[in-house]
Design a protein around this motif. Structure first.
Motif, PDB file in Angstrom:
ATOM      1  N   MET A 372       0.820  -1.215   0.000  1.00  0.00           N
ATOM      2  CA  MET A 372       0.000   0.000   0.000  1.00  0.00           C
ATOM      3  C   MET A 372       0.853   1.263   0.000  1.00  0.00           C
ATOM      4  SD  MET A 372      -3.142  -1.060  -0.112  1.00  0.00           S
ATOM      5  CE  MET A 372      -2.571  -2.477  -1.060  1.00  0.00           C
ATOM      6  N   CYS A 373       2.131   1.149   0.369  1.00  0.00           N
ATOM      7  CA  CYS A 373       3.001   2.328   0.469  1.00  0.00           C
ATOM      8  C   CYS A 373       3.997   2.416  -0.686  1.00  0.00           C
ATOM      9  CB  CYS A 373       3.734   2.329   1.812  1.00  0.00           C
ATOM     10  SG  CYS A 373       2.645   2.432   3.242  1.00  0.00           S
ATOM     11  N   GLY A 374       3.726   1.725  -1.786  1.00  0.00           N
ATOM     12  CA  GLY A 374       4.543   1.867  -2.982  1.00  0.00           C
ATOM     13  C   GLY A 374       5.796   1.024  -3.021  1.00  0.00           C
ATOM     14  N   HIS A 375       5.959   0.110  -2.078  1.00  0.00           N
ATOM     15  CA  HIS A 375       7.149  -0.745  -2.052  1.00  0.00           C
ATOM     16  C   HIS A 375       6.784  -2.173  -2.463  1.00  0.00           C
ATOM     17  CE1 HIS A 375       9.285   2.554  -0.229  1.00  0.00           C
ATOM     18  NE2 HIS A 375       8.412   2.601   0.765  1.00  0.00           N
ATOM     19  N   GLU A 376       5.926  -2.255  -3.481  1.00  0.00           N
ATOM     20  CA  GLU A 376       5.459  -3.572  -3.917  1.00  0.00           C
ATOM     21  C   GLU A 376       6.580  -4.416  -4.504  1.00  0.00           C
ATOM     22  OE1 GLU A 376       5.022  -0.677  -7.237  1.00  0.00           O
ATOM     23  OE2 GLU A 376       4.280  -0.726  -5.178  1.00  0.00           O
ATOM     24  N   GLN A 377       7.636  -3.791  -5.033  1.00  0.00           N
ATOM     25  CA  GLN A 377       8.736  -4.581  -5.575  1.00  0.00           C
ATOM     26  C   GLN A 377       9.485  -5.335  -4.472  1.00  0.00           C
ATOM     27  OE1 GLN A 377      11.233  -2.432  -8.298  1.00  0.00           O
ATOM     28  NE2 GLN A 377       9.516  -1.649  -9.488  1.00  0.00           N
ATOM     29  N   ASP A 378       9.617  -4.702  -3.302  1.00  0.00           N
ATOM     30  CA  ASP A 378      10.222  -5.407  -2.168  1.00  0.00           C
ATOM     31  C   ASP A 378       9.378  -6.614  -1.778  1.00  0.00           C
ATOM     32  OD1 ASP A 378      12.358  -3.690  -1.992  1.00  0.00           O
ATOM     33  OD2 ASP A 378      11.470  -2.431  -0.449  1.00  0.00           O
ATOM     34  N   MET A 379       8.060  -6.383  -1.674  1.00  0.00           N
ATOM     35  CA  MET A 379       7.165  -7.468  -1.284  1.00  0.00           C
ATOM     36  C   MET A 379       7.117  -8.546  -2.364  1.00  0.00           C
ATOM     37  SD  MET A 379       5.535  -8.398   1.318  1.00  0.00           S
ATOM     38  CE  MET A 379       4.594  -9.881   1.650  1.00  0.00           C
ATOM     39  N   ARG A 380       7.220  -8.121  -3.629  1.00  0.00           N
ATOM     40  CA  ARG A 380       7.266  -9.096  -4.728  1.00  0.00           C
ATOM     41  C   ARG A 380       8.463 -10.010  -4.577  1.00  0.00           C
ATOM     42  NH1 ARG A 380       9.474  -6.511  -9.912  1.00  0.00           N
ATOM     43  NH2 ARG A 380      11.295  -6.684  -8.528  1.00  0.00           N
ATOM     44  N   ASN A 381       9.641  -9.435  -4.339  1.00  0.00           N
ATOM     45  CA  ASN A 381      10.844 -10.246  -4.205  1.00  0.00           C
ATOM     46  C   ASN A 381      10.747 -11.198  -3.023  1.00  0.00           C
ATOM     47  OD1 ASN A 381      11.879  -8.827  -6.372  1.00  0.00           O
ATOM     48  ND2 ASN A 381      13.018  -7.379  -5.104  1.00  0.00           N
ATOM     49  N   ILE A 382      10.186 -10.693  -1.915  1.00  0.00           N
ATOM     50  CA  ILE A 382      10.058 -11.525  -0.714  1.00  0.00           C
ATOM     51  C   ILE A 382       9.103 -12.682  -0.956  1.00  0.00           C
ATOM     52  CG2 ILE A 382       9.189 -11.558   1.661  1.00  0.00           C
ATOM     53  CD1 ILE A 382      10.245  -8.650   1.876  1.00  0.00           C
ATOM     54  N   THR A 383       7.941 -12.388  -1.539  1.00  0.00           N
ATOM     55  CA  THR A 383       6.933 -13.433  -1.730  1.00  0.00           C
ATOM     56  C   THR A 383       7.367 -14.458  -2.767  1.00  0.00           C
ATOM     57  OG1 THR A 383       5.753 -11.974  -3.271  1.00  0.00           O
ATOM     58  CG2 THR A 383       4.981 -12.041  -0.996  1.00  0.00           C
ATOM     59  N   VAL A 384       8.023 -14.002  -3.824  1.00  0.00           N
ATOM     60  CA  VAL A 384       8.463 -14.949  -4.854  1.00  0.00           C
ATOM     61  C   VAL A 384       9.546 -15.885  -4.300  1.00  0.00           C
ATOM     62  CG1 VAL A 384       9.681 -15.156  -7.053  1.00  0.00           C
ATOM     63  CG2 VAL A 384       7.818 -13.509  -6.814  1.00  0.00           C
TER      64      VAL A 384
END
Length: 435
Positions: A372-384
């Motif tokens: 929600m705070c624009g750091h979806e790429q960090d969360m993408r890397n973590i989840t993948v």
């Protein structure tokens, strides 16, 4: 004591008062939703028995996993972009994002459902080595697009802070429609494919109800006019990967168990996994309320309020979830016996899965804070990365240890993902929700 509680409540800020009120409403309806889903699992296990219920849970797991993947990351996009636009009363953006979501999800989900339907004989015989599951898989293949769309409706309503409508448009709606019909089935008709057909009809009705709830709200309409939204298009691939690995993995675990274990084992594992989610129930309730607020506060530059909201909501989640964890750890076999005597042996699975969910709750809403705070790429890397790790561990341990290994793999995977996301929140936003 009541007057002290009222005084304490009145002393809170308006934002916290609104949070508690909305959390209370979400809690009530999420309790109904979780209870209905739990009783549906119990009813399926008791009415159909271990073998037929195993077919049902396998089909439901496959359909829910694929239905979630067909959201294309639009679930998080709706929460983020509609959540911010709705707070700013920007109805043009709200309508455009919702319309784009439908234009994208409808063809993808229906194509996926048709493809799975046509591939059902091969899936039943060659993939799962369970030919008798074919009729059940056919019904759930047709349910895939409806699962996608009722989830989409629910996330849009959640972003618009319509808590009750959102819960009713998702799991609660389809379960309430399915459970009574299932309970009224004559014994001769109590089969997995009949139960799957009932679920298919219930999911279709839920889509219609959810769409009606959205469109009846003032100024809501379909808006397919071209509009440049580069931030949305840029975010969608990352948001899809987050959704694909984060939400589909729990259902993928049932599919993996189906590949390496018996039908009875599928029923045992699925029942324990669904019950363990009671630990993270409060996390789901709070996330339902705070996710669009995270987006609105961050994009308004109110970082201190964002931190206070995240930490307050985490303390609330831990306070309510700990007693549930204690009950599960003390009486796991008794809880699992509600599904039937054959399910008592799944008590150890419940304990292992519950520990992973407890860590999930303790870390707070870290995933939504990042996305929600624009750091979806960090969360993408973590989840993948954590998703690949969990899936590899799941296949390895299930092959070596059966469903006990599957439970250990899922619990380790959930814990690893949330601890990594906690570190990312600290690095990007400067605080941790458990502070």
């Amino acid at each position: 004591m009541l007057s002290a509680f009222i005084n304490r409540f009145q002393s809170l800020s308006s934002e916290r008062k609104q949070l508690l009120v909305h959390t209370g409403l979400a809690g009530i309806f999420r309790v109904l939703s979780a209870s209905a889903a739990f009783f549906l699992s119990v009813a399926v296990a008791r009415i159909l028995g271990p073998t037929e219920s195993g077919y049902f849970f396998l089909g439901l797991g496959l359909a829910t996993m694929l239905g979630t993947l067909c959201l294309l990351g639009l679930d998080n996009a709706l929460l983020r972009f509609i959540g911010h636009a709705y707070a700013e009363k920007d109805m043009d953006t709200t309508n455009h994002v919702f319309s784009y979501a439908y234009l994208s999800a409808v063809p993808v989900s229906f194509a996926t459902g048709i493809a799975v339907y046509l591939a059902t004989p091969w899936l039943a015989q060659s993939v799962f080595d369970k030919p008798d599951v074919a009729p059940t898989l056919r019904c759930f293949a047709l349910a895939i697009p409806f699962i996608t769309l009722y989830l989409l409706n629910g996330y849009a309503l959640q972003a618009a802070r319509k808590v009750i409508a959102a819960v009713c448009s998702m799991q609660l709606g389809v379960t309430v429609l399915t459970l009574p019909v299932l309970l009224m089935l004559p014994n001769d008709d109590a089969t997995a494919d009949t139960a799957a057909l009932i679920y298919l009809v219930g999911s279709a009705i839920t889509v219609i109800v959810g769409l009606g709830l959205w469109l009846r709200m003032p100024q809501h309409r379909f808006d397919v006019r071209p509009r440049a939204m580069p931030e949305l298009w840029f975010s969608l691939p990352s948001l899809w990967l987050i959704s694909a690995t984060g939400q589909a993995l729990p259902w993928a675990s049932i599919v993996v168990v189906g590949l390496f274990s018996s039908t009875e084992d599928i029923a045992l594992f699925s029942a324990a996994q669904r019950t363990s989610l009671l630990i993270s129930f409060m996390l789901m309730v709070v996330n339902f309320v705070v996710a669009p607020r995270f987006s609105a506060l961050y994009h308004s530059g109110k970082i201190d309020q964002l931190r206070k909201l995240a930490q307050f909501s985490t303390r609330l989640m831990i306070f309510i979830s700990l007693p549930i964890l204690a009950v599960i750890l003390l009486w796991p076999q008794t809880i699992m016996s509600l599904f039937g005597e054959q399910f008592e042996q799944a008590g150890v699975l419940l304990v292992i899965l519950a520990i992973g969910q407890a860590i999930n709750v303790t870390t707070g809403s870290v995933g939504f804070l990042l996305t929600m705070c624009g750091h979806e790429q960090d969360m993408r890397n973590i989840t993948v990365l954590s998703g690949l790790f969990t899936l590899s561990l799941l296949c390895l341990l299930t092959l070596k240890m059966g469903i006990l290994g599957a439970a250990i793999a899922v619990s380790i995977g959930v814990s690893a993902q949330n601890l990594c996301a906690l570190y990312a929140v600290k690095r990007r936003l400067g605080f941790i929700p458990v502070g």
